[in-house]
Write a protein that holds these residues in place. Structure first.
Motif, short mmCIF file in Angstrom:
data_model
loop_
_atom_site.label_atom_id
_atom_site.label_comp_id
_atom_site.label_asym_id
_atom_site.label_seq_id
_atom_site.Cartn_x
_atom_site.Cartn_y
_atom_site.Cartn_z
N ASP A 96 106.52 -3.13 -35.30
CA ASP A 96 106.88 -1.92 -34.33
C ASP A 96 107.07 -0.59 -34.82
O ASP A 96 106.43 0.47 -34.48
N ARG A 114 114.71 -8.09 -43.79
CA ARG A 114 113.19 -7.88 -43.22
C ARG A 114 113.01 -6.46 -42.70
O ARG A 114 111.77 -6.00 -43.03
N TRP A 115 113.82 -6.01 -41.89
CA TRP A 115 113.79 -4.86 -41.47
C TRP A 115 113.47 -3.74 -42.40
O TRP A 115 112.72 -2.89 -42.16
N GLY A 145 110.35 -4.10 -44.05
CA GLY A 145 109.19 -3.32 -43.04
C GLY A 145 109.23 -1.89 -43.16
O GLY A 145 108.36 -1.34 -43.09
N TRP A 146 110.20 -1.32 -43.07
CA TRP A 146 110.26 0.00 -43.01
C TRP A 146 109.70 0.62 -44.31
O TRP A 146 109.26 1.89 -44.44
N GLY A 154 112.03 -3.53 -32.00
CA GLY A 154 111.04 -4.87 -32.04
C GLY A 154 110.57 -5.34 -30.64
O GLY A 154 109.71 -6.01 -30.67
N TRP A 207 107.86 -13.53 -44.12
CA TRP A 207 108.84 -13.21 -42.86
C TRP A 207 109.91 -13.92 -42.80
O TRP A 207 109.83 -15.29 -42.20
N THR A 245 106.31 0.35 -44.04
CA THR A 245 105.82 1.61 -43.41
C THR A 245 105.55 2.98 -44.01
O THR A 245 104.79 3.84 -43.74
N THR A 278 107.63 -4.87 -40.04
CA THR A 278 108.17 -4.43 -39.02
C THR A 278 107.32 -3.74 -38.13
O THR A 278 106.95 -2.26 -38.41
#
Lengths: 506, 560
Positions: free
Chosen positions: A313, A351-352, A355-356, A289, A485, A359, A311
């Motif tokens: 990043d 959240r992570w 996000g994945w 991150g 978020w 993605t 995510t």
């Protein structure tokens, strides 16, 4: 100029800061539009503004209906087939992760910057470096952050530090103004507007970045002071396709409680073993991150960060690989705050995972194209790392529940769906796979010299329960709140272990 | 580094070839198949070909790794009854041990004289006998040598404060320890001793926290391996210590055979055995200890202690009466131990002296080994002697004549299901029959029910003489006097050697003839050579991959 513009021109003498502020005042609307729409307009197929495409929804629904129908019609064989697939996938992913660790241990896969390299570095040749620091409700950790940024060993004249505030967070801005950081710190205020996410703030800051290179730090970060210089040397040493460098991340409050110890072991295993293993094997590196160092122009070409992906990043890491660029690891560490409160930790991890999932869904919209852009090896590593991490977190509680039921209730239906070889493979995953993953945590901790963390690392299976809970919570969020978020509260370590003058101990 | 990896691969391949060649001689020419090797192969075969096929047929008395590794091999048609499955695994292990010995010497700075040490290892007839015979000692040797190599690498990395390499070596150390734990019970001792070594060395170099972390990183794999073994003992046999106190465990054999009340004599027999089989071990050990003390080289002292622990444990254990029959071959790991100690002791002497030492070992080692195998290390059981006899006479040994005859009789008569138990030598009958599905064995889930009342469920009952280990046979335990006079429901059909085959009277069991697969269709002549060739190619490929992968990890630098 008057001729060119066709109107009278009035001259005034002013400072760089005033020009900068005027531009921002005049164009902030345009900046905001670009910050949240640039990627969407240029590469809509790579934006997570849409969680599921029509095709993906159709495939998902058809798959579920088909599976349900097959189970009703055929019964046991379908269940056994599903178990076989799950078991094989679990085994393959576990073996791949072990392979990555073996490659990381067996070679020095990151770009090494030595003390001599730094000593020989001519500061006159250093380029301008932009530091982007998005801040939202960070009054607890802001003083320590400013001290850490001020301590960066880099010529101030060549530093372009942008503290990026949000319009609906006047408290953090007021505190920053009160603390009066040095002149090379510039304040940007992002106008309020959806999506209210960190990547949108980063994009806003990137528009005004003047550095040849840029780096992202979070509010709770304490990077090693020589990190920027190391990054410069590493960029010069790395091949030209390397446009991103990822520093290792770890925690300064790892001994706060058992959760932070587990978190530290996990991070160490990830940044010191798995990512270097990906680097060594040419796999796709999902970025951490923060502490990602970029060639600024290249990030702009790629469309910068996706404001709809929580995510951003990890997503950018995949996008740059798809464009033929590479990420490399280098030997510098940024320390940050490990989440010490379980609820705060679950929110962050949700959240992570969400996000994945975003993605994975975005980049799997056209799997054939993804495969041709990443190559077969990169495609498989994407599936194993991103898809595999999600898969294991989601499927673990199901398998643990089945195991517990088998031991306690000895239900025949469980024996029926785990015939002979399937049972043995599943047992191998359970007894060997789980041990190996916990052992990797211990290895990572030992590698860092975190001796006190090693014994807790071996108890990691308890930590995985939390991870699985967060993963399923992420599924719910993905379906109903994809862009929400959940803000991670920082500064909890200060409340439980106040250190001298609020300075975290690294 | 690439050169070292290539050397590792080449040596590995050469040694495999050497041991496979001897395996062919032992099995095909001499008919020499060690009982324990056959027993392990039979366990692996029963997983697929038993009457009640399942993984737990591997058994819960011996650690499972030697049999586990044979599982893919027993699937090859017609291979396992030849005795070559076990030989392939032991050959691989012996080759790995030899390559590790070479690598340790190379890392310690030995020049080409190290090849003489490997020659001394490979040419030692005791080592050749176990490596070609399908026994588990080579796997233990490989695990132990792997531990020593990794320990020395770790010690050097710690001395250089290279944490990355140190953790890598600890990882390897733990894996080698786990392999030893799952191979033989001596591996448990060696893993524990290594744990102490890690603690001692780490404490001397760093703080208690670093020592704790080091021992945890090292100890987690072997400790977990031991835990899983006990767990599965509990899960399947309902006793976590079944391997120690079950009806077929060593303790049971001790009680069955009885022990003489002379603990010092019993322990002394082991030490005499060490002197006979590996006379150079004690001088090498003393030299290493002397060097370690004189030069303050702690790793050398610790490695010496590591190797000493093995005979010390066997002597102590036999003295206590916990290990009935310390077979002479249990001391075979002292051969590579001797060479390892010599490697350490002579690492820093001039090259000419090392060459001389290597030549001396190349001659003395195999010679003393052969003499030792020929010796009569009473009261230790000498299962190595048949190999020495066959080697010197060139004549087949013709072992297991009674078992082969009985097995042939059972195949030809179509008898089955035959109620029996592998204890007391019966396992060799089952092995030579090549048809484990013909027998009702204790691993079968309905064994207890059939044992309680064999009428209508078994066609025959096979029982050994109820003396010594035969007294542990399930039939002899369940039916006292059965061997001597049968029962009202069983009449004697055939007697061969110490075995008696009784036919069960009454209605025939519903199972009737065994399945065609269990009956074993004749194997075409071309199968064995084809299978062995394919195996050879596979092993070559494995060796090359192994060398490329393991070689670079092992050859990081020179340990102390």
């Amino acid at each position: 100029m008057a001729e060119c513009l066709g109107r009278p021109v009035r001259w005034a003498v002013t400072g760089e800061l005033d020009i900068y502020r005027t531009l921002e005042r005049v164009y902030r609307g345009l900046y905001l539009d670009r910050a949240r729409s640039d990627l969407l307009l240029r590469r809509p197929e790579q934006s997570a503004h849409e969680t599921f495409t029509v095709g993906q929804l159709a495939a998902l629904l058809l798959g579920l209906v088909g599976l349900f129908g097959a189970v009703l019609w055929l019964g046991r064989p379908v269940a056994v087939g599903l178990i076989v697939l799950v078991t094989l996938a679990y085994g393959i992913i576990s073996a791949y992760r072990l392979y990555l660790v073996g490659r990381a241990l067996g070679s020095t896969s990151e770009v090494q910057v030595t003390p001599d390299d730094l000593k020989n570095l001519d500061e006159r040749t250093l380029p301008k470096y932009t530091v982007l620091v998005p801040l939202y409700r960070e009054t607890e950790v802001l003083p320590a952050l400013l001290r850490a940024l001020a301590a960066l060993d880099y010529p101030a004249a060549k530093l372009d530090i942008k503290l990026i505030f949000d319009e609906d967070d006047p408290e953090t801005l007021a505190l920053a103004q009160k603390l009066r950081p040095p002149g090379h710190f510039k304040f940007l205020v992002v106008p309020a507007g959806a999506p209210q996410t960190k990547p949108k703030a980063l994009n806003y800051g990137l528009i005004q970045a003047t550095g040849q290179y840029c780096v992202i730090y979070d509010a709770e970060d304490i990077p090693e002071p020589d990190q920027l210089k190391k990054a410069i040397v590493a960029f010069r040493k790395a091949p030209p396709e390397v446009i991103c460098l990822q520093a290792r991340l770890n925690f300064y409050n790892r001994d706060q409680n058992i959760l932070t110890r587990w978190f530290a072991a996990e991070y160490t295993q990830w940044f010191d073993l798995t990512l270097p293993g990906l680097h060594a094997t040419g796999g796709v590196i999902p970025l951490g991150g923060n502490s990602n160092h970029f060639v600024t122009q290249k990030v702009r070409e790629l469309g910068a960060w996706d404001p709809y992906n929580v995510t951003e990043d990890a997503d950018l890491g995949v996008r740059l690989a798809r464009s033929g660029y590479r990420t490399a690891m280098f030997n510098s560490t940024t320390y940050e705050e490990a989440n010490s409160h379980p609820i705060n930790w679950v929110r962050q991890r949700t959240r992570w995972f969400k996000g994945w999932m975003q993605t994975w869904l975005v980049h799997m919209r056209r799997p054939a194209r993804l495969c041709s852009e990443l190559g077969l090896g990169g495609f498989l590593s994407f599936q194993m790392v991103i898809g595999g991490t999600l898969f294991i977190a989601l499927v673990n509680p199901v398998l643990w529940a089945l195991t517990t039921l088998w031991f306690t209730a000895n239900w025949e239906v469980i024996s029926a769906v785990f015939p002979g070889p399937v049972f043995y493979l599943a047992a191998l995953n359970l007894y060997l796979g789980n041990f190996l993953f916990a052992y990797l945590y211990a290895l990572g901790a030992a590698l860092r010299g975190y001796h006190d963390v090693v014994r807790y690392a071996l108890l990691a299976p308890a930590y995985w329960l939390l991870m699985s809970f967060a993963a399923w919570r992420a599924v719910f969020h993905l379906l109903f709140k994809p862009f929400h978020w959940e803000k991670t509260v920082h500064g909890l370590h200060l409340r439980s272990q106040p250190s001298e003058k609020g300075r975290p101990r690294v | 580094m690439r050169k070292a990896a290539l050397e590792f691969s080449l040596l590995f391949c050469l040694l495999i070839g050497w041991y496979i060649l001897w395996a062919g001689v032992m099995v095909a020419r001499w008919g020499l198949i060690p009982e324990d090797a056959a027993a392990r192969t039979l366990q692996a075969a029963q997983v697929f070909y038993g009457r009640d096929p399942k993984l737990s047929n591997l058994g819960f008395v011996w650690p499972p790794m030697p049999a586990l590794l044979q599982l893919p091999l027993v699937l090859l048609p017609g291979l396992w009854p030849t005795g070559l499955c076990g030989a392939v695994v032991s050959a691989l292990a012996g080759a790995l041990a030899g390559a590790l010995l070479n690598e340790t010497a190379r890392a310690l700075g030995w020049d080409r004289a190290r090849y003489l040490l490997v020659g001394a290892f490979a040419l030692n007839p005791a080592v050749t006998s176990v490596s070609a015979g399908g026994l588990s000692e080579p796997l233990l040797m490989a695990a132990a040598l792997g531990q020593v190599r990794c320990f020395l690498g770790w010690a050097e990395a710690e001395a250089q404060a290279d944490r990355r390499r140190a953790v890598g070596w600890l990882f390897g150390l733990g894996l080698a320890g786990a392999l030893g734990v799952l191979t033989r019970y001596e591996g448990w001792l060696l893993a524990a001793v290594m744990g102490l070594m890690v603690v001692v060395f780490a404490l001397r170099r760093g703080n208690a926290g670093a020592a704790e972390a080091a021992v945890l990183v090292y100890g987690a794999p072997p400790a977990y391996a031991a835990f899983v073994w006990a767990f599965f003992n509990w899960l399947v046999m309902k006793d976590p210590l079944y391997f120690w106190r079950g009806p077929y465990a060593t303790l049971a054999y001790v009680l069955a055979e009885g022990t003489t009340p002379n603990p010092i004599g019993r322990a002394g027999a082991v030490l005499v055995g060490v002197w006979q089989l590996s006379p150079l071990f004690l001088p090498a050990l003393v030299s290493a200890i002397g060097l370690g003390l004189a030069r303050g080289r702690l790793p050398v002292l610790l490695v010496a202690g590591y190797w000493l622990s093995l005979p010390a444990f066997l002597a102590f254990s036999r003295g206590l009466g916990q290990v009935l029959d310390v077979q002479y071959r249990y001391l075979t790991p002292l051969v590579p131990a001797t060479l390892c100690l010599v490697t350490l002791t002579l690492a820093r002497i001039p090259a000419d002296w090392r060459l001389g030492a290597g030549l001396a070992l190349l001659v003395l080692g195999p010679a003393t080994g052969l003499l030792g195998m020929w010796a009569d290390p009473a009261p230790l059981g000498n299962s190595l002697k048949p190999f020495a006899e066959a080697l010197l006479s060139g004549r087949p040994v013709q072992a297991w004549a009674a078992e082969r005859e009985l097995a042939a009789y059972l195949r030809e008569s179509g008898a089955g299901p035959v109620l029996t138990d592998p204890a007391g030598g019966v396992e060799m009958v089952v092995f030579f029959s090549g048809q484990p599905a013909r027998f009702v064995l204790p691993a079968d889930r309905d064994f207890e029910a059939i044992l309680e009342n064999p009428v209508g469920k078994a066609s025959h009952v096979l029982v050994p003489s109820p003396t010594g280990a035969g007294s542990l046979h399930a039939i002899n335990r369940a039916f006292s006097g059965f061997y001597e006079s049968g029962a009202a429901w069983a009449v004697l059909e055939k007697e061969v050697g110490p075995y008696r085959l009784y036919r069960v009277l009454g209605p025939q069991p519903p199972e009737g003839r065994v399945s065609a697969r269990a009956a074993g269709l004749p194997t075409p002549v071309w199968v064995k050579p084809a299978v062995l060739s394919l195996l050879g190619l596979g092993i070559l490929g494995l060796a090359i991959v192994l060398g490329r992968r393991i070689g670079p990890i092992l050859v990081w630098s020179r340990p102390e």
